[in-house]
Design an enzyme around this catalytic site. Sequence first.
Site, PDB file in Angstrom:
ATOM      1  N   ALA A 176      31.214  51.179  34.736  1.00 31.74           N
ATOM      2  CA  ALA A 176      31.834  50.981  36.045  1.00 31.74           C
ATOM      3  C   ALA A 176      32.706  49.724  36.073  1.00 31.74           C
ATOM      4  O   ALA A 176      32.767  48.959  35.105  1.00 31.74           O
ATOM      5  CB  ALA A 176      30.743  50.903  37.109  1.00 31.74           C
ATOM      6  N   HIS A 177      33.345  49.506  37.189  1.00 31.64           N
ATOM      7  CA  HIS A 177      34.277  48.382  37.338  1.00 31.64           C
ATOM      8  C   HIS A 177      33.586  47.030  37.173  1.00 31.64           C
ATOM      9  O   HIS A 177      32.477  46.834  37.630  1.00 31.64           O
ATOM     10  CB  HIS A 177      35.036  48.425  38.663  1.00 31.64           C
ATOM     11  CG  HIS A 177      34.220  48.671  39.886  1.00 31.64           C
ATOM     12  ND1 HIS A 177      34.797  48.761  41.131  1.00 31.64           N
ATOM     13  CD2 HIS A 177      32.904  48.867  40.080  1.00 31.64           C
ATOM     14  CE1 HIS A 177      33.860  48.985  42.020  1.00 31.64           C
ATOM     15  NE2 HIS A 177      32.719  49.058  41.415  1.00 31.64           N
ATOM     16  N   ASN A 178      34.295  46.142  36.501  1.00 38.17           N
ATOM     17  CA  ASN A 178      33.858  44.756  36.321  1.00 38.17           C
ATOM     18  C   ASN A 178      32.629  44.604  35.437  1.00 38.17           C
ATOM     19  O   ASN A 178      32.053  43.518  35.352  1.00 38.17           O
ATOM     20  CB  ASN A 178      33.607  44.073  37.681  1.00 38.17           C
ATOM     21  CG  ASN A 178      34.894  43.899  38.466  1.00 38.17           C
ATOM     22  OD1 ASN A 178      35.312  44.799  39.189  1.00 38.17           O
ATOM     23  ND2 ASN A 178      35.547  42.785  38.289  1.00 38.17           N
TER      24      ASN A 178
END
Lengths: 346, 346, 346
Positions: free
Chosen positions: B241-243
């Site tokens: 997922a993001h980050n």
Amino acid sequence: MGFTLEEVARQVGGTVVGDGSVVVSGVAGIREAEPGQLTFLSNPKYERYLPMTRASAIIVSGDYAGRQDLNGKPLIVAENPYGAFARAMEMLGDPADAVEKGIHPSAVIAESATIGEGVSIGPQVVIGKEAVIGDGTVVYPGVYIGAGVQVGRDTIIRPNVTLKAASRIGDRVIVHSGSVIGSDGFGFAREGDCHRKVPQIGTVIVGDDVEIGANVCIDRATVGATRIGNGTKIDNLVQIAHNVVVGEGSIVVAQVGISGSTEVGRGVVLGGQAGLVGHITIGDGAMVAAQAGVTRSIDARERVSGYPAQKHSVAKRLLACLQRLPDLFRRVKDVEARLDRLEEDD
Amino acid sequence: MGFTLEEVARQVGGTVVGDGSVVVSGVAGIREAEPGQLTFLSNPKYERYLPMTRASAIIVSGDYAGRQDLNGKPLIVAENPYGAFARAMEMLGDPADAVEKGIHPSAVIAESATIGEGVSIGPQVVIGKEAVIGDGTVVYPGVYIGAGVQVGRDTIIRPNVTLKAASRIGDRVIVHSGSVIGSDGFGFAREGDCHRKVPQIGTVIVGDDVEIGANVCIDRATVGATRIGNGTKIDNLVQIAHNVVVGEGSIVVAQVGISGSTEVGRGVVLGGQAGLVGHITIGDGAMVAAQAGVTRSIDARERVSGYPAQKHSVAKRLLACLQRLPDLFRRVKDVEARLDRLEEDD
Amino acid sequence: MGFTLEEVARQVGGTVVGDGSVVVSGVAGIREAEPGQLTFLSNPKYERYLPMTRASAIIVSGDYAGRQDLNGKPLIVAENPYGAFARAMEMLGDPADAVEKGIHPSAVIAESATIGEGVSIGPQVVIGKEAVIGDGTVVYPGVYIGAGVQVGRDTIIRPNVTLKAASRIGDRVIVHSGSVIGSDGFGFAREGDCHRKVPQIGTVIVGDDVEIGANVCIDRATVGATRIGNGTKIDNLVQIAHNVVVGEGSIVVAQVGISGSTEVGRGVVLGGQAGLVGHITIGDGAMVAAQAGVTRSIDARERVSGYPAQKHSVAKRLLACLQRLPDLFRRVKDVEARLDRLEEDD
């Protein structure tokens, strides 16, 4: 295009109860069906919709033949209503988007590839050197078929599929969109702190009458072949690692993961999201419940569930015990208090 | 093209036991190997196939050097037989389908893109504005490389991959088919009953020598970057997922899911289908068992399993207790009966 | 392009505390932000980074407005800092790679397809017969849109997506790369040892303002439609089987699997890797924890977790009991010893 119920019944192997001259021209679910359509009842959960369906006729099992609340609506009685409905859909259903016969001019096909008779190859397809496409096979747009891949007859490769590693795909196979067959297996040899890639030089062999869902991954073997047996059906987003063997007529439900070199027998059912470790054997006819984590080999016809997966009957008993665990804590506390009193009295 | 065992042994860092002049021209698994091929034994599970293999020579560890039942078959003794076999495959293996050097005329490449020396770009590829493709990199058919994406040198992008969000991909990386790097992170801000999209404007940075399996998703950061460290290997169908940050030299097995902003250290192993919640830290060298559900941060070198994941030794003890739970119920019932009798006597 | 904090605050619905004339020209995370950028604090886990951030201004909730350790750095105080930051990103963020207006000459579009005003269609796109693309919609390279598919207005279809089965996609929808909408449902009727394919002739209907992540699969219905309600957001690698209905405004996190004919209500949250069996109902506002295995229908607003999923409060208590199980074994052993002594005395 319509058919009389008599015509449909003959085709699907059922018997008409009621007016066999009624014409149906389409199929639909029990709640959505409209007059002129044929529906079916297979799962008893949907029995309550039976009296209200607007369908002109219903495929049912023998249990429903005498029911009064159907108001004399004509029925087709079949031993396996779902199977009969499947055949009715083949007669009455609306075929999906098709690819035109011939080779679209935007497809890029190596000169050394062999393309059979009556093949359809859509736009933007790429076919590599010495690939072979069997007679009557349909290759949808955006598909990549790498060098040396062999695809059988009357097979359907849906849009944006990738076939690599000189894989061999059988006859009458369907591969749905986004699936990747023949990608490298996940093999690394540790060298100090690093992971050195182990070249993956094997292939994938897919039997006849196999269906492979969307966004499935079947890795090529390290050496030798990853194999999918005839008639096996694989749902979406399944992971099949290098050197796995799946036998004939097995069912692999969505999001299952099978680790490297595991051998799955014939007629096995793997429930959704189940995971299998590598280098084990799943016997013929075994059933693995959804989300189970299988960490050891499973005997033929064994049914397992839970994590780590064990005999379903045992797993169920443990789950039942687990539910009563707060009660057991209370009982032990009570026992301790009674002992305290007895010891005091003593 | 063949090599003598002496030549192979020199290359893979092993020692010949037996006739070093034997020539091998291919590699195969211990069961599939044919005369003229080299095989190996690493996993003791396969030891039983050793006496029957038809291979002309076997790579083994020192433990097997003196065995009588090998009938004098020549061996290459290596400390790490699997690693040695990997190197042998590099010498003897059959390279997969290749893309021709140069740019296929059907590829659509923005004028402002920079294409390095010796690059291969296959048919139907699309490369956006100001993208940069490093020297020697191979881009297979059907790949989309968005505006501003930078791909390093000697990297391989397999068919039907999507690279977006101005991602930076390192040198000697392999991205397998169907993977999507730089798709939007899953970020929404609640506004009453609605979910308002939080624009995802960050990027993805993938280090050198990374391998990314098929149909993997690595989302771009909301702001900043999602990062994959050098030498990390990611299997098929993984969700990042993001980050998220994954350190160097980690192994992420198939179907793992890592939620937003979680930081995974170096040399970590995440077992297949494991899930990690967001905003936690996994220490260097930690190991997460297959299917584990990690809901808190994990210390360096900690081994966890189960749901919720806890120290593997504790989880194992709990599972052992669980197995004995029906027996515990019986014992408590028995205790209660004994107490009843004692209290009656009292 | 920059904005003063006063301008940003007005747009995002917040109040400036400090110097409202400060200009910001970009956004970034609290650790990555540089002078000239705006950041935010929403998750208290990141509070420790507050005093060190190099951002020129911070969006915070009212709780932080009076803090001394921020050295007078200007703030935008908002009720929902994450939502306000999302709006700020819309002002200040960097738009991703775009497709040029018009139809790329390499796209292959059926003559009978209807293409709206202001549509962008990238290279290598294929659009089938009688498909309809609404005004302002963007179709990225490598997308396949099958015959009869209808895509609404201002919708974005990312690279390498497959839309089939005459699916209907609403307005302002985003479909990320690699997703497959309208692939065949997984339906087979057993005939002896074989599995006969049940033709899948239904469709998929996706509402307005839906977002569908990367490599998602949404199968067409057997008959009727698989439905995704308005405003629902679906993360990467999710599996949605045939005839599933998902209500409005629901959230489906990555790698969830929903089996056939299950009906998910409005405002439901399904945590990552959760699995739902078929033919059940999930009530409005229900929450299913990550990795849960849902085997029965769930009431509205119920929260469930574990396998098989049950009320979260019950599941938590069982997990707590489970942790104390080794201790319970010791207590029972102790009780038995005390009983032995009492019985001897007796």
